[in-house]
Every structure is written in structure tokens, then in C-alpha cells.
Design an enzyme around this catalytic site. Structure first.
Site, short mmCIF file in Angstrom:
data_model
loop_
_atom_site.label_atom_id
_atom_site.label_comp_id
_atom_site.label_asym_id
_atom_site.label_seq_id
_atom_site.Cartn_x
_atom_site.Cartn_y
_atom_site.Cartn_z
N THR A 182 0.80 -1.23 0.00
CA THR A 182 0.00 0.00 0.00
C THR A 182 0.83 1.28 0.00
O THR A 182 1.93 1.32 0.57
CB THR A 182 -0.91 0.03 1.24
OG1 THR A 182 -1.41 1.37 1.43
CG2 THR A 182 -0.18 -0.36 2.52
N GLU A 228 0.20 3.63 1.81
CA GLU A 228 0.32 4.07 3.21
C GLU A 228 1.74 3.88 3.72
O GLU A 228 2.15 4.52 4.68
CB GLU A 228 -0.64 3.25 4.10
CG GLU A 228 -2.01 3.87 4.27
CD GLU A 228 -2.02 5.09 5.19
OE1 GLU A 228 -2.58 6.11 4.76
OE2 GLU A 228 -1.45 5.02 6.30
N TYR A 281 -1.19 0.49 10.99
CA TYR A 281 -1.52 -0.23 9.74
C TYR A 281 -0.36 -0.11 8.75
O TYR A 281 0.09 -1.12 8.18
CB TYR A 281 -2.81 0.36 9.14
CG TYR A 281 -3.06 -0.08 7.71
CD1 TYR A 281 -3.63 -1.31 7.42
CD2 TYR A 281 -2.74 0.77 6.63
CE1 TYR A 281 -3.87 -1.71 6.10
CE2 TYR A 281 -2.97 0.38 5.31
CZ TYR A 281 -3.54 -0.86 5.06
OH TYR A 281 -3.77 -1.25 3.76
P1 NAP Z 1 -11.44 -4.78 2.59
O1 NAP Z 1 -12.62 -4.45 1.74
O2 NAP Z 1 -11.33 -4.24 3.97
O3 NAP Z 1 -11.33 -6.38 2.64
C1 NAP Z 1 -10.48 -7.03 3.53
C2 NAP Z 1 -10.68 -8.50 3.43
O4 NAP Z 1 -9.80 -9.16 4.37
C3 NAP Z 1 -12.10 -8.97 3.81
O5 NAP Z 1 -12.49 -10.00 2.93
C4 NAP Z 1 -11.89 -9.54 5.21
O6 NAP Z 1 -12.81 -10.55 5.56
C5 NAP Z 1 -10.52 -10.14 5.06
N1 NAP Z 1 -9.87 -10.44 6.35
C6 NAP Z 1 -9.67 -9.58 7.36
N2 NAP Z 1 -9.06 -10.21 8.37
C7 NAP Z 1 -8.88 -11.50 7.98
C8 NAP Z 1 -8.32 -12.66 8.59
N3 NAP Z 1 -7.83 -12.63 9.82
N4 NAP Z 1 -8.29 -13.81 7.89
C9 NAP Z 1 -8.79 -13.87 6.63
N5 NAP Z 1 -9.34 -12.80 6.01
C10 NAP Z 1 -9.38 -11.64 6.67
O7 NAP Z 1 -10.08 -4.34 1.83
P2 NAP Z 1 -9.84 -3.97 0.29
O8 NAP Z 1 -10.09 -2.52 0.10
O9 NAP Z 1 -10.52 -4.96 -0.55
O10 NAP Z 1 -8.27 -4.16 0.19
C11 NAP Z 1 -7.70 -5.43 -0.12
C12 NAP Z 1 -6.25 -5.45 0.36
O11 NAP Z 1 -5.51 -4.42 -0.31
C13 NAP Z 1 -6.07 -5.21 1.85
O12 NAP Z 1 -4.96 -5.98 2.26
C14 NAP Z 1 -5.72 -3.73 1.93
O13 NAP Z 1 -4.98 -3.46 3.09
C15 NAP Z 1 -4.91 -3.56 0.66
N6 NAP Z 1 -4.93 -2.23 0.05
C16 NAP Z 1 -6.12 -1.62 -0.21
C17 NAP Z 1 -6.11 -0.39 -0.85
C18 NAP Z 1 -7.41 0.31 -1.17
O14 NAP Z 1 -7.36 1.52 -1.43
N7 NAP Z 1 -8.53 -0.38 -1.21
C19 NAP Z 1 -4.89 0.21 -1.23
C20 NAP Z 1 -3.71 -0.48 -0.96
C21 NAP Z 1 -3.73 -1.70 -0.34
P3 NAP Z 1 -14.22 -10.22 6.28
O15 NAP Z 1 -15.17 -9.96 5.15
O16 NAP Z 1 -14.47 -11.48 7.02
O17 NAP Z 1 -14.00 -9.03 7.16
N1 GDD Z 2 -12.21 7.48 6.70
C1 GDD Z 2 -12.28 8.81 6.79
N2 GDD Z 2 -13.37 9.38 7.40
N3 GDD Z 2 -11.26 9.55 6.30
C2 GDD Z 2 -11.37 10.90 6.39
C3 GDD Z 2 -12.46 11.53 6.98
C4 GDD Z 2 -13.51 10.74 7.52
O1 GDD Z 2 -14.49 11.22 8.06
N4 GDD Z 2 -12.26 12.86 6.91
C5 GDD Z 2 -11.10 13.07 6.29
N5 GDD Z 2 -10.55 11.87 5.97
C6 GDD Z 2 -9.23 11.68 5.33
C7 GDD Z 2 -8.30 10.78 6.14
O2 GDD Z 2 -7.72 11.51 7.23
C8 GDD Z 2 -7.31 10.40 5.05
O3 GDD Z 2 -6.33 11.41 4.92
C9 GDD Z 2 -8.16 10.36 3.77
O4 GDD Z 2 -9.40 11.01 4.09
C10 GDD Z 2 -8.45 8.97 3.23
O5 GDD Z 2 -8.96 8.17 4.28
P1 GDD Z 2 -9.55 6.70 4.01
O6 GDD Z 2 -10.56 6.74 2.94
O7 GDD Z 2 -9.95 6.14 5.33
O8 GDD Z 2 -8.31 5.90 3.37
P2 GDD Z 2 -6.77 5.83 3.80
O9 GDD Z 2 -6.01 6.64 2.80
O10 GDD Z 2 -6.56 6.10 5.22
O11 GDD Z 2 -6.46 4.27 3.58
C11 GDD Z 2 -6.95 3.58 2.44
O12 GDD Z 2 -5.99 3.62 1.41
C12 GDD Z 2 -4.75 2.97 1.69
C13 GDD Z 2 -3.85 3.15 0.48
O13 GDD Z 2 -3.21 4.40 0.55
C14 GDD Z 2 -7.25 2.14 2.88
O14 GDD Z 2 -7.89 1.47 1.82
C15 GDD Z 2 -5.97 1.38 3.20
O15 GDD Z 2 -6.28 0.01 3.44
C16 GDD Z 2 -5.03 1.51 2.00
O16 GDD Z 2 -3.82 0.82 2.26
#
Ligand code: NAP
Ligand code: GDD
Length: 332
Positions: free
Chosen positions: A123, A125, A147
Site C-alpha cells: 500500500t 500508506e 496499519y
Molecule cells: P477490505 O474491503 O477491507 O477487505 C479485507 C478482506 O480481508 C475482507 O475480505 C476480510 O474478511 C478479510 N480479512 C480480514 N481479516 C482477515 C483474517 N484474519 N483472515 C482472513 N481474512 C481476513 O479491503 P480492500 O479494500 O478490498 O483491500 C484489499 C487489500 O488491499 C487489503 O490488504 C488492503 O490493506 C490492501 N490495500 C487496499 C487499498 C485500497 O485503497 N482499497 C490500497 C492499498 C492496499 P471479512 O469480510 O471477514 O471481514
Molecule cells: N475514513 C475517513 N473518514 N477519512 C477521512 C475523513 C472521515 O471522516 N475525513 C477526512 N478523511 C481523510 C483521512 O484523514 C485520510 O487522509 C483520507 O481522508 C483517506 O482516508 P480513508 O478513505 O480512510 O483511506 P486511507 O487513505 O486512510 O487508507 C486507504 O488507502 C490505503 C492506500 O493508501 C485504505 O484502503 C488502506 O487500506 C489503503 O492501504
């Protein structure tokens, strides 16, 4: 016909990836953890086409068994505790799932079949307090949350298993990607959902945190294609996946409200409760390597993505089972 095993198949990315792999004629297995209530909302449309195996990233034996049962060519590790604020409340658990869970899965692969190709969901992050703008594969990491720290461990253990055991391991450093299937607590979905409820007169305000934070937001459907492409290359490598555009939370809010003909200033309240102990101020990715080597590029732009999410939520609230009474308030 290839076989893939996906952890996190019930999540946003897992559901899109499973769909795309089925279209490519893969046999798809997914690891799901036991829950007292069903959690298959995002995969219910393909539930009969995928094979679900009970397992947990916390449990070594269940991972070994899942790999033995599915006998995959490719493993995609998308399972994680993925919500940044929760990682301050539950830092140890986040480390167990998101960091050590990866070692458990890599150990299972090493034990059962070293030919399996492995994708790790890294990520942006990890760049945290960014050392340069834009960020690429060479940019130094400086995570800003438990995280981010856990993901950094996961990233390096993936690199280490590639170098130590010659496993085909790739780490995709993905920038934020969103969709109508995004979890309700993430900012894009929180905004699209609130705008829809305000438009439908089910609510009259949106409480939010830092409006100045900037993210490189793309569409999840585009990003899962990049995961697959990484595992089809001759050599395993790590890739940044991003749009190359950054936008603030303020811009997100402006576009979403404007799309339904409302002024955001009339509804948005900044609430310090949603401000993080340590913020990632700006993310902007340089995905040149992926564009050149994988021939990957994002198709959906930011404004289109926001409008797609708002439209989806408005349609969702037109179904009579949704009302302000049974709506779950997202916990941050
Ligand atoms: P998500 O919607 O939060 O899905 C997370 C998945 O992980 C869910 O299916 C959850 O299962 C499963 N999980 C959590 N804990 C587990 C455990 N102990 N054993 C097995 N499964 C478990 O996340 P996403 O947005 O699809 O992201 C997918 C991956 O990419 C994550 O690793 C995230 O950190 C990473 N990532 C996401 C983004 C983004 O912007 N979306 C960016 C960079 C990296 P349940 O349904 O049972 O909770
Ligand atoms: N969630 C949330 N809620 N975020 C807020 C809010 C609020 O009310 N107000 C402002 N934000 C700002 C957060 O402080 C952050 O800077 C930005 O919006 C994005 O927040 P999120 O959507 O929660 O995502 P994230 O960037 O913290 O993390 C997501 O992206 C990562 C990749 O860069 C997640 O999907 C992570 O799992 C992933 O790794």
C-alpha cells in the site's frame, strides 16, 4: 485452466478480482473466516461460481490446508485489517492479520508448493510522511499508522521470501482505489453514502475530518487487473499502481454534492473526532514501471469515479428497506 486462491475474497478488491479471474476461466477459491452472520454481500452474485474454504490469516494450519485443498497456481493475499483508524485502536491485532498473517501464508506456500506465484497487497500508506512527490518503487518508506507499519513488515517479508527461497512473489504498492463496493467507513464511500442520504432527505449533515488530505484515488476494477498482470510476468517484481493525479478530500466533497445539485458548505461539518493522531498529508503515485512493463493503465478518472459512487448509493436508497432508522453509522 489455472487455479487461484484469494484471501480477502469477501472484501472490495477480492470481489472484483474473483470476477475478473472467472472471466479469464480460472478456477477460483477464496478463504473466508468463520462468522456468526453471513458476510458475502460483495460476492453473492458469483457465490455459486467460486469455491469457499474456511480459514484465517491468524491460523497457520488453516492456511496450509487451504493451499493443499485448492492446489493453486497463484495466491492473492488481499486479506487484512485495512481501515487505518482501527489500527490505532487495535494495533496488536492489526499486526497479527496484516503483518504476521503474510508470513504464515508464505510459510504455507513454502511448505506445500514453492512453484505457486504469490501476490501481496502492499500500500501507498507505507510512504506515509512522504520523502518525495510523486512516489515510485524507489521512494523511501515512512509509515504513519500501525496499519502502515504492519504493511511495511508484510512488504519486506514478501521481498525476503523472494530473495531467500526464490519464490515468485510480487508486491503491488497500490494507491487508494474505490468503488461502489467500498466499505462504508472509508472517506469516498462515507461521502457518496452521505450525499445520497442527504439528497433522499434521510439525513442533513456530513461530519468529516481533515478536508486538506490529498490522495491518488483510482477505481478498484482497474487495479485488480494490475494484480493479475504482475503474476503473468517472467520475473517477479514490485510495482506502484496509481493514477498519477492527486485530489483533496475537499474536492471529493465538492464534486459529490455538486453532482446532485447541492452546495457542500450547507451540509459538511468538520468534526475533530475524525482527525487522525498522525496524518498522511499527500499521496501521488508514479506508476511508470507498471505502464511500461505491464502495459497497465487506469481507465476511470477521479470525477467519474465519484459520480459513479454517488449514483450507486442514490439507487440503493431508493430500495424501501433502507431508511435512516436501519442505517449503520460508520465507526471511525
Ligand atoms: P477490505 O474491503 O477491507 O477487505 C479485507 C478482506 O480481508 C475482507 O475480505 C476480510 O474478511 C478479510 N480479512 C480480514 N481479516 C482477515 C483474517 N484474519 N483472515 C482472513 N481474512 C481476513 O479491503 P480492500 O479494500 O478490498 O483491500 C484489499 C487489500 O488491499 C487489503 O490488504 C488492503 O490493506 C490492501 N490495500 C487496499 C487499498 C485500497 O485503497 N482499497 C490500497 C492499498 C492496499 P471479512 O469480510 O471477514 O471481514
Ligand atoms: N475514513 C475517513 N473518514 N477519512 C477521512 C475523513 C472521515 O471522516 N475525513 C477526512 N478523511 C481523510 C483521512 O484523514 C485520510 O487522509 C483520507 O481522508 C483517506 O482516508 P480513508 O478513505 O480512510 O483511506 P486511507 O487513505 O486512510 O487508507 C486507504 O488507502 C490505503 C492506500 O493508501 C485504505 O484502503 C488502506 O487500506 C489503503 O492501504
Amino acid at each position: 485452466m489455472k487455479t487461484a486462491l484469494i484471501t480477502g475474497i469477501t472484501g472490495q478488491d477480492g470481489s472484483y478480482l474473483a470476477e475478473q479471474l472467472l472471466k479469464k476461466d480460472y478456477v477460483v477459491y477464496g478463504i473466508v473466516r468463520r462468522s456468526s452472520s453471513s458476510n458475502f454481500e460483495r460476492i453473492k452474485h458469483i457465490q455459486d461460481d467460486v469455491n469457499l474454504i474456511q480459514g484465517d490469516l491468524l491460523d497457520q494450519n488453516s492456511l496450509i490446508e487451504a493451499i493443499e485443498k485448492s492446489n493453486p497456481d497463484e495466491v492473492y493475499n488481499l486479506g487484512a485489517q485495512s481501515f487505518v483508524p482501527t489500527s490505532w485502536n487495535q494495533p496488536v491485532l492489526t499486526g497479527e492479520f496484516t503483518a504476521l498473517g503474510v508470513t504464515r501464508l508464505l510459510e504455507a506456500i513454502r511448505l506445500v508448493n514453492k512453484k505457486i506465484r504469490f501476490y501481496q497487497a502492499s500500500t501507498s500508506e507505507m510512504f506515509g510522511k512522504v520523502k518525495e512527490v510523486p512516489q515510485n518503487e524507489q521512494t523511501l518508506f515512512y509509515p504513519r499508522s500501525p496499519y502502515g507499519v504492519a504493511k511495511l513488515y508484510a512488504h519486506w517479508i514478501t521481498v525476503n521470501y523472494r530473495e531467500s527461497y526464490d519464490l515468485f512473489c510480487c508486491s503491488g504498492i497500490l494507491f487508494n482505489h474505490e468503488s461502489p463496493r467500498r466499505g462504508l467507513e472509508f472517506v469516498t464511500k462515507k461521502v457518496s453514502d452521505s450525499v445520497a442520504r442527504i439528497k433522499m432527505e434521510l439525513s442533513n449533515e456530513l461530519r468529516i475530518g481533515n478536508l486538506d488530505a490529498k490522495r491518488d484515488w483510482g477505481y478498484a476494477g482497474d487495479y485488480v487487473e494490475a494484480m493479475w498482470l504482475m503474476l503473468q510476468q517472467d520475473e517477479p517484481e514490485d510495482y506502484v499502481i496509481a493514477t498519477g493525479e492527486t485530489h483533496s478530500v475537499r474536492e471529493l466533497v465538492e464534486i459529490a454534492f455538486k453532482h446532485v445539485g447541492l452546495e457542500w458548505e450547507d451540509y459538511v461539518v468538520v468534526d475533530p473526532k475524525f482527525v487522525r493522531p498522525a496524518e498522511v498529508d499527500i499521496l501521488l503515485g508514479d506508476s511508470t514501471r507498471a505502464r511500461e512493463k505491464l502495459k497497465w493503465q487506469p481507465r476511470i478518472k477521479f470525477e467519474e469515479l465519484v459520480k459513479m459512487m454517488v449514483d450507486y448509493d442514490i439507487e440503493r436508497y431508493k430500495v424501501p428497506t433502507y431508511s435512516s432508522k436501519n442505517y449503520d453509522i460508520p465507526i471511525l
